[in-house]
Design an enzyme around this catalytic site. Structure first.
Site, PDB file in Angstrom:
ATOM      1  CG  ASP A 149     -17.362   6.008  56.766  1.00  0.00           C
ATOM      2  OD1 ASP A 149     -18.203   6.331  57.628  1.00  0.00           O
ATOM      3  OD2 ASP A 149     -16.965   4.834  56.637  1.00  0.00           O
TER       4      ASP A 149
ATOM      5  CD1 TRP B   9      11.428   2.809  55.235  1.00  0.00           C
ATOM      6  CD2 TRP B   9      13.195   1.621  55.852  1.00  0.00           C
ATOM      7  NE1 TRP B   9      10.997   1.863  56.126  1.00  0.00           N
ATOM      8  CE2 TRP B   9      12.050   1.118  56.535  1.00  0.00           C
ATOM      9  CE3 TRP B   9      14.424   1.012  56.135  1.00  0.00           C
ATOM     10  CZ2 TRP B   9      12.096   0.036  57.435  1.00  0.00           C
ATOM     11  CZ3 TRP B   9      14.477  -0.062  57.031  1.00  0.00           C
ATOM     12  CH2 TRP B   9      13.336  -0.536  57.661  1.00  0.00           C
TER      13      TRP B   9
ATOM     14  CB  THR C 102       9.477  -3.344  55.649  1.00  0.00           C
ATOM     15  OG1 THR C 102       8.654  -2.283  56.160  1.00  0.00           O
ATOM     16  CG2 THR C 102      10.845  -3.265  56.279  1.00  0.00           C
ATOM     17  N   PRO C 103       7.988  -3.602  52.244  1.00  0.00           N
ATOM     18  CG  PRO C 103       8.335  -4.122  49.999  1.00  0.00           C
ATOM     19  CD  PRO C 103       9.043  -3.615  51.229  1.00  0.00           C
TER      20      PRO C 103
ATOM     21  CE  LYS D 250      16.090 -14.385  49.769  1.00  0.00           C
ATOM     22  NZ  LYS D 250      16.199 -14.023  48.344  1.00  0.00           N
TER      23      LYS D 250
END
Lengths: 141, 141, 141, 141
Positions: free
Chosen positions: B21, B51, B63-64, B94
């Site tokens: 930046d 995936w 895998t969010p 989970k």
């Protein structure tokens, strides 16, 4: 006795096709892109001069991130309009805590707490923390 | 008694000009871009099918992220080569915890802990968590 | 008489999940991200010092883009490995043409021709073109 | 005889700190990110249903890019507000030309012409071009 309300600024985001991934939902690094925009937008809306200007006048180049903690509560997709509610929830000696809630209407999509510093360029590359500028603190509280 | 060592995979990143930046340092959302790549690379390196394939064979689309916590320790700039050391440090019912250390040689640049889920597409849009697949857990531990 | 072969450098890209969009293919602005990295990588591989260094030694801050023309021939998706073949195909007075072919094995994915300049910071903001540095031209031809 | 005026839609962009590079100016791949958003915004503003909806109703997943040609005329930096003027300047059998002018007030910053297609998912991965949908053409002309 009541808690004084924090100054809160809202930044609006249109979620775009390219912000979403093959699972059809916002790819999470884009939330951090928007949060960084909301952070700068907060200062500008509070009346702080641009970092381009403060770079010249006082060597303040921006507010880089030290720590972040985020929770992803609901997914979003393109066509959604998000509103990021931003405030500064804590002032420390050489850092501050900036807090974000990303909303889609009444639904909370994401929540984030960051520790940031006011930074100057360091001789030989890299950056260093400045003490909290009192005038900026006054504008943003 | 000794703690068994976690399976750890290293992912390499070349920091580019456009990753930096106006303060001349890596703009932080790019770290999350690289960490997401390191996450997927971890599974592929452990022998988990892509995936694209698991989408078809078992409805597993990726895998969010649910939660993330990150600390930015040193700045990096273009020309730097970073190595992201990735492992899974905890398995829950989970969800699971994926852990990252971003190194430049011997220097630690950034550290991150994430909670992720194995996800399926939900009817009508959005995603839902699948129970941890035992075969994937075995490959990645 | 034969055409002298142009100096060509190959830059490798791993396509990631987050580089792809809801159509499951690379979202096109990412190709430009990689091409910009391949451009800088070309100069570094030819022995040109980093822009960080040339900023200090001769006020040369990089090679911004003036014009670009690109054709998207085949789609790519995550898991693909791309190789970007880069060369400089023309030198002009204050600009040059940089040429890219993005390959996946034997398949051509994308092709791009750019006009770029060697730039210095202009007083009061913005940039200006420098004459082609002869030493850099010699290294890159 | 007069040339009929093309339907033109304006999309607004706030340039952010993270959109800029170490040369303090917008890093060019971000222009393509905004142009892609302006492209989708054009269709939505003309009354075309979202790609999420057309994916289900007619297998139309979006309008991927085939060719692009862009000129970068002036630099921009954070704090700037840009307006992207978008129209469709030509309809072909299986493709169309979308045209963009990026303005900052009266100043032209960038100009772009693209060839795009209306795409469907192809069996086994990748995409294929659909014939121009006449109803969409009518809405957008």
């Amino acid at each position: 006795m009541t808690t004084p309300k924090l100054k809160t600024i809202v930044y609006r985001v249109n979620v775009e096709f390219g912000d979403c991934d093959p699972a059809q939902i916002v790819w999470f690094p884009n939330f951090f892109r928007w949060i960084d925009a909301a952070s700068r937008h907060f200062f500008v809306s509070c009346g702080v001069p641009s970092w381009q200007e403060t770079s010249k006048t006082r060597g303040l180049i921006g507010t880089p991130l030290v720590d972040t903690q985020a929770s992803f509560i609901r997914t979003a997709s393109y066509g959604d309009v998000l509103e990021i509610h931003t405030s500064i929830s804590e002032w420390r000696g050489k850092s501050f805590v900036q807090t974000y809630r990303v909303m889609r209407g009444e639904e909370e999509i994401m929540r984030c707490n960051e520790v940031r510093i006011f930074a100057a360029q360091k001789e030989g590359g890299g950056i260093r923390a400045l003490p909290i500028p009192e005038d900026i603190k006054a504008l943003c509280s």
